[in-house]
Design a protein around this motif. Structure first.
Motif, short mmCIF file in Angstrom:
data_model
loop_
_atom_site.label_atom_id
_atom_site.label_comp_id
_atom_site.label_asym_id
_atom_site.label_seq_id
_atom_site.Cartn_x
_atom_site.Cartn_y
_atom_site.Cartn_z
N LYS A 156 0.83 -1.22 0.00
CA LYS A 156 0.00 0.00 0.00
C LYS A 156 0.86 1.26 0.00
N TYR A 157 2.14 1.08 0.23
CA TYR A 157 3.05 2.24 0.31
C TYR A 157 4.20 2.03 -0.68
N THR A 158 3.86 1.94 -1.95
CA THR A 158 4.88 1.59 -2.96
C THR A 158 5.95 2.67 -3.11
N ASP A 159 5.66 3.86 -2.62
CA ASP A 159 6.66 4.94 -2.69
C ASP A 159 7.71 4.82 -1.58
N VAL A 160 7.51 3.88 -0.65
CA VAL A 160 8.47 3.71 0.45
C VAL A 160 9.32 2.45 0.20
N ALA A 161 10.63 2.61 0.24
CA ALA A 161 11.53 1.46 0.07
C ALA A 161 11.62 0.69 1.39
N VAL A 162 11.45 -0.63 1.32
CA VAL A 162 11.47 -1.43 2.55
C VAL A 162 12.72 -2.31 2.58
N GLU A 163 13.31 -2.37 3.76
CA GLU A 163 14.50 -3.19 3.94
C GLU A 163 14.28 -4.02 5.21
N TYR A 164 14.83 -5.23 5.24
CA TYR A 164 14.69 -6.09 6.42
C TYR A 164 16.07 -6.37 6.98
N LEU A 165 16.23 -6.19 8.29
CA LEU A 165 17.54 -6.44 8.92
C LEU A 165 17.35 -7.29 10.17
N PHE A 166 18.24 -8.25 10.35
CA PHE A 166 18.23 -8.99 11.62
C PHE A 166 18.77 -8.06 12.71
N VAL A 167 18.24 -8.24 13.91
CA VAL A 167 18.55 -7.28 14.98
C VAL A 167 20.04 -7.25 15.32
N ASP A 168 20.72 -8.38 15.25
CA ASP A 168 22.16 -8.37 15.57
C ASP A 168 22.92 -7.53 14.55
N ASN A 169 22.56 -7.71 13.28
CA ASN A 169 23.18 -6.89 12.23
C ASN A 169 22.79 -5.42 12.39
N ALA A 170 21.51 -5.17 12.72
CA ALA A 170 21.05 -3.78 12.89
C ALA A 170 21.83 -3.07 14.00
N ALA A 171 22.10 -3.81 15.09
CA ALA A 171 22.84 -3.22 16.21
C ALA A 171 24.23 -2.77 15.73
N MET A 172 24.81 -3.56 14.83
CA MET A 172 26.12 -3.20 14.29
C MET A 172 26.00 -2.03 13.30
N GLN A 173 25.01 -2.11 12.42
CA GLN A 173 24.86 -1.07 11.38
C GLN A 173 24.58 0.31 11.97
N ILE A 174 23.88 0.35 13.09
CA ILE A 174 23.53 1.64 13.72
C ILE A 174 24.79 2.41 14.12
N ILE A 175 25.81 1.68 14.50
CA ILE A 175 27.07 2.31 14.89
C ILE A 175 28.01 2.48 13.69
N LEU A 176 27.93 1.50 12.77
CA LEU A 176 28.84 1.48 11.62
C LEU A 176 28.47 2.54 10.58
N ASP A 177 27.16 2.62 10.28
CA ASP A 177 26.72 3.52 9.22
C ASP A 177 25.30 4.01 9.51
N PRO A 178 25.15 4.86 10.55
CA PRO A 178 23.79 5.25 10.98
C PRO A 178 23.01 6.05 9.94
N LYS A 179 23.73 6.65 8.99
CA LYS A 179 23.04 7.50 8.00
C LYS A 179 22.16 6.71 7.05
N GLN A 180 22.36 5.38 7.01
CA GLN A 180 21.55 4.56 6.10
C GLN A 180 20.09 4.48 6.55
N PHE A 181 19.80 4.85 7.81
CA PHE A 181 18.46 4.65 8.34
C PHE A 181 17.58 5.90 8.23
N ASP A 182 16.30 5.63 7.99
CA ASP A 182 15.31 6.72 7.98
C ASP A 182 14.23 6.39 9.03
N VAL A 183 13.40 5.39 8.77
CA VAL A 183 12.45 4.92 9.79
C VAL A 183 12.81 3.47 10.12
N ILE A 184 13.03 3.22 11.39
CA ILE A 184 13.28 1.84 11.85
C ILE A 184 12.01 1.38 12.56
N LEU A 185 11.47 0.26 12.10
CA LEU A 185 10.27 -0.30 12.73
C LEU A 185 10.68 -1.59 13.44
#
Ligand code: IPM
Ligand code: MG
Length: 371
Positions: free
Chosen positions: A209-238
């Protein structure tokens, strides 16, 4: 606008920081001719001390008839260090979230230019970071059935989610992404947990229903690393309740202090606004706690009622205080300012940014600024 605001200052530094948020809200009320009426109520350890209940019915009644809730902090070491305690301050907050149907906790994370050099993470990594965590707040392992065997040697916490619980917050997160950079990252543990696989399935359906929004899926362990490694990649984290709790504390390192992170909890009834930090009992009563998260929570309260110009005034004043290094010890270990001094500067600046008489020399000396 007239707003009835329930004030649940809670434990530890809660009352001190909330008092500063009220000071700033009063400045906004004066400037824009709004009427904010506050009603105080007890929650947490202080409520256990006086009534035996961390969320007395009278407090819940006040919340239910208010337009908004301003929450301070909750928790006391005498319970933290006693795993056998049957009544705990945190139960008050959890019951409040559940009773008020506050299923979505919105935790924005921004960076301030003048604080970049203070973060433990490299400046070039964090500069320009701007994301928001949508944390599910009334389900999952926090609220599942808990057991402890009779011999006290086996315990369990059940994690359960329904499609309905996932869908309602997912819609809010997708709508938020639409107003931002149009990217949503679902954080889960779908390689292990059944609940996470349900989150993925539901989010994939809703994404159509929100085709204008790009969706990405991350496992939480990887997300914990990515938040510190490259936080700019995130917009909305659900994400679900427990993962959101952990990741938001981690993310606060990016902004320089957990004392900066505000949140809004929204849902079926009255919305609540609270810092993400805890009660910091070691600092209670010392006038050293950072009031900015509480003050920024008040800004989120104003935004909730579409008082966006007013909210923006608060954010501008907070930015100014940070720029001038007019901050508490967590951000300023050489010439820090008191909780009340920071609050007074921000409320004065909100009232009249041109005439606020801040003395740069005194600021550098760590002395009084409002003269
Ligand atoms: C938070 C806090 C609470 C939570 C505690 C105090 C129960 O850590 O709001 O992040 O775990 O949700
Ligand atoms: Mg937490």
């Amino acid at each position: 606008m007239k707003l009835n605001i329930a004030v649940l200052a809670g434990d530890g530094i809660g009352p001190e920081v909330t008092q500063q948020a009220i000071k700033v809200l009063n400045a906004i009320a004066d400037k824009y001719e709004h009427t904010f009426i506050y009603e105080k109520a007890e929650v947490g350890a202080c409520a256990i001390d006086s009534t035996g209940d961390p969320l007395p019915k009278s407090t819940l009644d006040i919340c239910e008839k208010s337009d908004a809730i301003l929450f301070g902090a909750i928790g006391d070491p005498k319970y933290d260090n006693n795993p056998d305690a049957i009544v705990r301050p945190e139960q008050g907050l959890l019951k409040l979230r559940k009773s008020m149907g506050l299923y979505a906790n919105i935790r924005p994370l921004t960076t301030y230019k003048s604080l970049l050099h203070k973060s433990n993470i490299k400046q070039e990594v964090i500069e320009g970071t701007d994301f928001v965590i949508y944390r599910e707040l009334t389900g999952g392992i926090y609220f599942g059935e808990k057991t402890l065997s009779d011999d006290g040697l086996v315990a369990s916490d059940n994690c359960q989610y329904s499609a309905m619980e996932i869908d309602r917050i997912a819609h809010l997160a997708f709508r938020a992404a639409r107003t931002r950079r149009k990217k949503l990252t679902l954080v889960d543990k779908a390689n292990v947990l059944e609940t996470s696989r349900l989150w993925r399935k539901r989010v994939a359906i809703i994404a159509k229903k929100y085709t204008d929004v790009a969706v990405e899926y991350l496992f939480v362990d990887n997300a914990a690393m990515q938040i510190i490694l490259d936080p700019k990649q995130f917009d909305v984290i659900l994400t679900e309740n427990l993962f959101g709790d952990i990741l938001s504390d981690e993310a606060s390192v990016i902004s320089g202090s957990i004392g900066l992170l505000a949140s809004a909890s929204v849902g079926d009834k009255t919305a609540m606004f609270e810092p993400i930090h805890g009660s910091y009992p070691q600092a209670a009563g010392k006038n050293i706690a950072n009031p900015l998260a509480s003050i920024l929570s008040a800004a989120m309260l104003l935004d909730h009622f579409e008082l966006n110009e007013e909210a923006q005034d608060i954010r501008a004043a907070v930015e100014k205080s940070i720029e001038l290094n007019l901050t508490t010890p967590d951000l300023n270990n050489t010439n820090h300012f008191s909780t009340t001094n920071v609050g007074s500067f921000i409320s004065d600046y909100v009232m009249d940014e041109d005439k606020t008489n801040y003395n740069k020399h005194n600021i550098d000396l760590g002395q009084s600024t409002i003269i």
